[in-house]
Scaffold this motif. Structure first.
Motif, short mmCIF file in Angstrom:
data_model
loop_
_atom_site.label_atom_id
_atom_site.label_comp_id
_atom_site.label_asym_id
_atom_site.label_seq_id
_atom_site.Cartn_x
_atom_site.Cartn_y
_atom_site.Cartn_z
N GLY A 61 0.78 -1.22 0.00
CA GLY A 61 0.00 0.00 0.00
C GLY A 61 0.82 1.28 0.00
N ASN A 62 2.13 1.16 -0.11
CA ASN A 62 3.01 2.33 -0.12
C ASN A 62 3.63 2.53 -1.50
N VAL A 63 3.56 3.75 -2.00
CA VAL A 63 4.17 4.07 -3.28
C VAL A 63 5.68 4.16 -3.08
N LEU A 64 6.43 3.40 -3.88
CA LEU A 64 7.89 3.44 -3.80
C LEU A 64 8.50 4.35 -4.85
N PHE A 65 7.90 4.36 -6.05
CA PHE A 65 8.42 5.20 -7.11
C PHE A 65 7.41 5.36 -8.23
N HIS A 66 7.69 6.32 -9.11
CA HIS A 66 6.86 6.61 -10.28
C HIS A 66 7.66 6.28 -11.53
N VAL A 67 7.01 5.67 -12.51
CA VAL A 67 7.69 5.29 -13.75
C VAL A 67 6.84 5.71 -14.95
N LEU A 68 7.47 5.74 -16.12
CA LEU A 68 6.73 6.02 -17.35
C LEU A 68 5.73 4.91 -17.62
N SER A 69 4.70 5.22 -18.37
CA SER A 69 3.66 4.24 -18.64
C SER A 69 4.21 3.00 -19.35
N GLU A 70 5.21 3.18 -20.22
CA GLU A 70 5.79 2.04 -20.92
C GLU A 70 6.49 1.10 -19.96
N VAL A 71 7.20 1.64 -19.00
CA VAL A 71 7.88 0.81 -18.00
C VAL A 71 6.84 0.09 -17.15
N TYR A 72 5.80 0.78 -16.77
CA TYR A 72 4.74 0.16 -15.98
C TYR A 72 4.08 -1.00 -16.73
N THR A 73 3.83 -0.78 -18.01
CA THR A 73 3.22 -1.84 -18.83
C THR A 73 4.14 -3.04 -18.93
N LEU A 74 5.42 -2.80 -19.25
CA LEU A 74 6.37 -3.91 -19.35
C LEU A 74 6.53 -4.63 -18.02
N TRP A 75 6.60 -3.88 -16.95
CA TRP A 75 6.73 -4.47 -15.62
C TRP A 75 5.52 -5.34 -15.30
N GLY A 76 4.35 -4.84 -15.59
CA GLY A 76 3.12 -5.57 -15.27
C GLY A 76 2.90 -6.81 -16.11
N LEU A 77 3.43 -6.82 -17.32
CA LEU A 77 3.21 -7.95 -18.22
C LEU A 77 4.40 -8.89 -18.34
N SER A 78 5.54 -8.51 -17.75
CA SER A 78 6.78 -9.26 -17.97
C SER A 78 6.73 -10.69 -17.45
N HIS A 79 5.89 -10.97 -16.49
CA HIS A 79 5.82 -12.34 -15.96
C HIS A 79 5.27 -13.33 -17.00
N ASN A 80 4.68 -12.81 -18.07
CA ASN A 80 4.14 -13.67 -19.13
C ASN A 80 5.18 -14.11 -20.15
N ASN A 81 6.38 -13.56 -20.08
CA ASN A 81 7.42 -13.84 -21.07
C ASN A 81 8.66 -14.40 -20.40
#
Length: 86
Positions: A17-37
């Protein structure tokens, strides 16, 4: 954790529940989907699938890979990602 109305271009990543950092939307998308690859490069390729001809995308695969690679130490240090040998 997503983005906010005040900063729609940046996405928040955190734990417990704590924000650690802010990233660009592209990084967020890759981070969120990377477990699929099986690799980061496969994730970048998946992201670009169908976008290669889009004139709005301001970088190529290597550029996007560089942006994501630069964020990896932050993600790992924040314990929001880990590196695993193939």
């Amino acid at each position: 954790m997503g983005n906010t109305r005040e900063s729609p271009e940046y996405f928040r990543i955190g734990r417990d529940g704590n924000v650690l950092f802010h990233v660009l939307s592209e990084v967020y998308t890759l981070w969120g989907l990377s477990h699929n690859n099986k690799s980061m490069w496969d994730s970048v390729g998946e992201f670009f699938r169908g976008l290669d001809q889009d004139p709005v995308i301001p970088y190529d695969r290597a550029g996007l890979g560089s942006i994501f690679a630069a964020a990896i130490p932050l993600l790992v240090a924040g314990r929001c990602a880990y590196l695993q040998p193939l």
